[in-house]
Design a protein around this motif. Sequence first.
Motif, PDB file in Angstrom:
ATOM      1  N   GLY A 261       0.809  -1.211   0.000  1.00 33.91           N
ATOM      2  CA  GLY A 261       0.000   0.000   0.000  1.00 33.91           C
ATOM      3  C   GLY A 261       0.842   1.260   0.000  1.00 33.91           C
ATOM      4  O   GLY A 261       2.056   1.248   0.233  1.00 33.91           O
ATOM      5  N   ALA A 262       0.171   2.365  -0.326  1.00 28.83           N
ATOM      6  CA  ALA A 262       0.750   3.707  -0.277  1.00 28.83           C
ATOM      7  C   ALA A 262      -0.429   4.650  -0.101  1.00 28.83           C
ATOM      8  O   ALA A 262      -1.584   4.249  -0.288  1.00 28.83           O
ATOM      9  CB  ALA A 262       1.510   4.023  -1.566  1.00 28.83           C
ATOM     10  N   VAL A 263      -0.154   5.888   0.275  1.00 28.03           N
ATOM     11  CA  VAL A 263      -1.256   6.832   0.472  1.00 28.03           C
ATOM     12  C   VAL A 263      -1.000   8.112  -0.312  1.00 28.03           C
ATOM     13  O   VAL A 263       0.144   8.468  -0.605  1.00 28.03           O
ATOM     14  CB  VAL A 263      -1.474   7.185   1.968  1.00 28.03           C
ATOM     15  N   ILE A 264      -2.101   8.799  -0.636  1.00 31.77           N
ATOM     16  CA  ILE A 264      -2.013  10.126  -1.246  1.00 31.77           C
ATOM     17  C   ILE A 264      -3.135  10.972  -0.672  1.00 31.77           C
ATOM     18  O   ILE A 264      -4.276  10.507  -0.558  1.00 31.77           O
ATOM     19  CB  ILE A 264      -2.079  10.068  -2.790  1.00 31.77           C
ATOM     20  N   LYS A 265      -2.791  12.188  -0.276  1.00 33.19           N
ATOM     21  CA  LYS A 265      -3.801  13.102   0.273  1.00 33.19           C
ATOM     22  C   LYS A 265      -4.400  13.889  -0.880  1.00 33.19           C
ATOM     23  O   LYS A 265      -3.805  14.865  -1.363  1.00 33.19           O
ATOM     24  CB  LYS A 265      -3.156  14.036   1.295  1.00 33.19           C
ATOM     25  N   GLN A 266      -5.575  13.447  -1.322  1.00 32.33           N
ATOM     26  CA  GLN A 266      -6.177  14.033  -2.515  1.00 32.33           C
ATOM     27  C   GLN A 266      -6.514  15.505  -2.334  1.00 32.33           C
ATOM     28  O   GLN A 266      -6.364  16.299  -3.260  1.00 32.33           O
ATOM     29  CB  GLN A 266      -7.448  13.275  -2.879  1.00 32.33           C
ATOM     30  N   SER A 267      -6.983  15.862  -1.138  1.00 29.87           N
ATOM     31  CA  SER A 267      -7.429  17.244  -0.938  1.00 29.87           C
ATOM     32  C   SER A 267      -6.268  18.231  -1.006  1.00 29.87           C
ATOM     33  O   SER A 267      -6.486  19.427  -1.191  1.00 29.87           O
ATOM     34  CB  SER A 267      -8.156  17.379   0.401  1.00 29.87           C
ATOM     35  N   ALA A 268      -5.032  17.741  -0.825  1.00 30.11           N
ATOM     36  CA  ALA A 268      -3.870  18.637  -0.889  1.00 30.11           C
ATOM     37  C   ALA A 268      -3.123  18.488  -2.221  1.00 30.11           C
ATOM     38  O   ALA A 268      -2.056  19.064  -2.401  1.00 30.11           O
ATOM     39  CB  ALA A 268      -2.931  18.357   0.281  1.00 30.11           C
ATOM     40  N   ALA A 269      -3.674  17.692  -3.128  1.00 28.91           N
ATOM     41  CA  ALA A 269      -3.011  17.436  -4.415  1.00 28.91           C
ATOM     42  C   ALA A 269      -3.639  18.285  -5.522  1.00 28.91           C
ATOM     43  O   ALA A 269      -4.681  18.904  -5.340  1.00 28.91           O
ATOM     44  CB  ALA A 269      -3.129  15.953  -4.758  1.00 28.91           C
ATOM     45  N   SER A 270      -2.991  18.294  -6.685  1.00 33.96           N
ATOM     46  CA  SER A 270      -3.553  18.992  -7.854  1.00 33.96           C
ATOM     47  C   SER A 270      -4.498  18.029  -8.571  1.00 33.96           C
ATOM     48  O   SER A 270      -4.056  16.954  -9.017  1.00 33.96           O
ATOM     49  CB  SER A 270      -2.444  19.403  -8.818  1.00 33.96           C
ATOM     50  N   PRO A 271      -5.765  18.379  -8.705  1.00 34.32           N
ATOM     51  CA  PRO A 271      -6.727  17.449  -9.315  1.00 34.32           C
ATOM     52  C   PRO A 271      -6.266  16.916 -10.665  1.00 34.32           C
ATOM     53  O   PRO A 271      -6.451  15.744 -10.980  1.00 34.32           O
ATOM     54  CB  PRO A 271      -7.998  18.299  -9.439  1.00 34.32           C
ATOM     55  N   ARG A 272      -5.584  17.760 -11.484  1.00 38.60           N
ATOM     56  CA  ARG A 272      -5.194  17.326 -12.828  1.00 38.60           C
ATOM     57  C   ARG A 272      -4.123  16.240 -12.793  1.00 38.60           C
ATOM     58  O   ARG A 272      -3.905  15.540 -13.784  1.00 38.60           O
ATOM     59  CB  ARG A 272      -4.694  18.531 -13.638  1.00 38.60           C
TER      60      ARG A 272
END
Length: 581
Positions: free
Chosen positions: A395-406
């Motif tokens: 597994g790995a994680v990504i914080k979508q709300s702090a990322a660039s949607p594109r």
Amino acid sequence: MTAEPDASAKVGRPRSGAWFAAEARAGMIYRSWLRAEGITPEVFDGRPVIGVANSWSELTPCNAHLRAVADAVKRGVWQAGGFPLEFPTMSLGESLMRPTAMLFRNLMAMEVEELLRANPLDGVVLLSGCDKTTPAMLMAAASADLPAIMVTGGPMLNGKYQGADVGSGTHIWRFEQELVAGRMTQEECVAAESGMARSCGHCMTMGTASTMACLAEALGMQLPGSAAWPAADSRRYVTAQSAGQRIVGLVREDLRPSRIMTRQAFENAIRVNAAIGGSTNAVIHLLAIAGRLGVPLRLDDFDELARPVPTLVNLMPSGRYLMEDFCYAGGLTAVMRELQDFLHNEHVGVTGRTLAETVAGAECWNRDVIASLDTPLQPPGSGTAVLRGNLCPGGAVIKQSAASPRLLKHRGPALVFDSIEEYHRVAGRDDLPVDASTVLVVRGAGPRGYPGMPEIGNFVLPRKLLERGVTDMVRISDARMSGTGFGTVVLHVAPESAVGGPLAFVRSGDWIELDTPGRALTLEVGDDELGRRRAGWVPVRPAPARGYARLYTEHVLQADQGADLDFLVGASGADVPRHNH
Ligand code: FES
């Protein structure tokens, strides 16, 4: 001169009676030496003895005011008929410690656990603040399982620079980008830094400290409202005094962390973390705390439980406000009231009341700061996502709300570095073979590899791209990211490269596909080729030869298991071990 606590004296008395209620020489020793502090004898009448575990330290600026908070706690303990005894614990200053404060989280947790167990305490108030001090103390309380209540030190007042709010941490990254790109001078940075930390308290963005303070409240381990009162606000001390009063009741009710931090509590905390746009570090810390209690919690729970929850809290780094605004808007109780449809409302925390009762009167005073479910800041499913794939089997994680949607769906060629230092050495070069589509990979930054899993996952972009106006790129590492950080960064890749995870076998020029909506992270290299690379792999760095770093690297678990030490996992309790009998 020491005497064994008299176990028979425990019957019908608080735990401390095993020390203080003993007759003759044994009891005399315990009582007499404490009376050297000028304490009158009635404190040994069987009243609850309350430890005030204080992570105060001038080397932990975020916790530097906790002695005053401890005084308020002790007032409350005395008021409620308890006997408070303050003691220092290890402290972890996020901004100062090297190689990273995270290396020492487990050491602090182990130290506090042993102090709780070894001393004549019936309950404890845990004073924390800076990032790792809160999870370390919760891990300790979970293991020792004495009645416990947490009081976090509260956030700093909003930072101010040139008439605008600036957030601790978040603006450091922004100012660094501006400095590297030549849009800000060193003198302006120095002026900005003084306005960013203008009171006592921890980082006032929704970084890891604020996140863990909120989650301690969501778990039911601190009093309602505790997370948000600014450190400089008198109500921080009212809360502390109330906690001192309440811990005496917790001891009398024998309400222990194992009855509060249940699976339900963790589910509530995970959903609250999604709503507040909380730090990715919460994933590791909650897994570690749950591990100490034997509560089953998986990395995938964070994705599955958070998916239906929208982001409501408009705080940096995901939004624009800061913790002072959050407090005045109603704080976490207002968020939890809004979230009630997603929460276990029958859960009982340190108040002894259900969650439903606790949040019944909570109001939101500013919908710009705490949005409603009807008009959320970000839609459901925009919190931390858990990725799977051949690059991250664990597994790995990504914080979508702090990322660039594109960039949440992106495919590009990898540029690989074996360490963050190697990257920094070349990040300023004009001939770096990189463009905005490149996927930057840094490895050797996991729990064992660094060691300690530093917060470097949101490393600054190459200078030549910053100068061209590029503001974000996909970055992948086995590191963590500061809760105040932002960007399209894939973190906590497990297994890490240092233990031979697939991240170790990526080569520059390989293509990588990030598909966040599909929860996939794929290295476009066939199994046969990966097998050949694995066969020829040798670890890049030798393991530490001595000391705590050696103990840590020999026993630390991977990020998807909370990065605790393997021998600390599992329920323990408050009984003093007697290995020589
Ligand atoms: Fe202590 Fe941010 S440096 S909370």
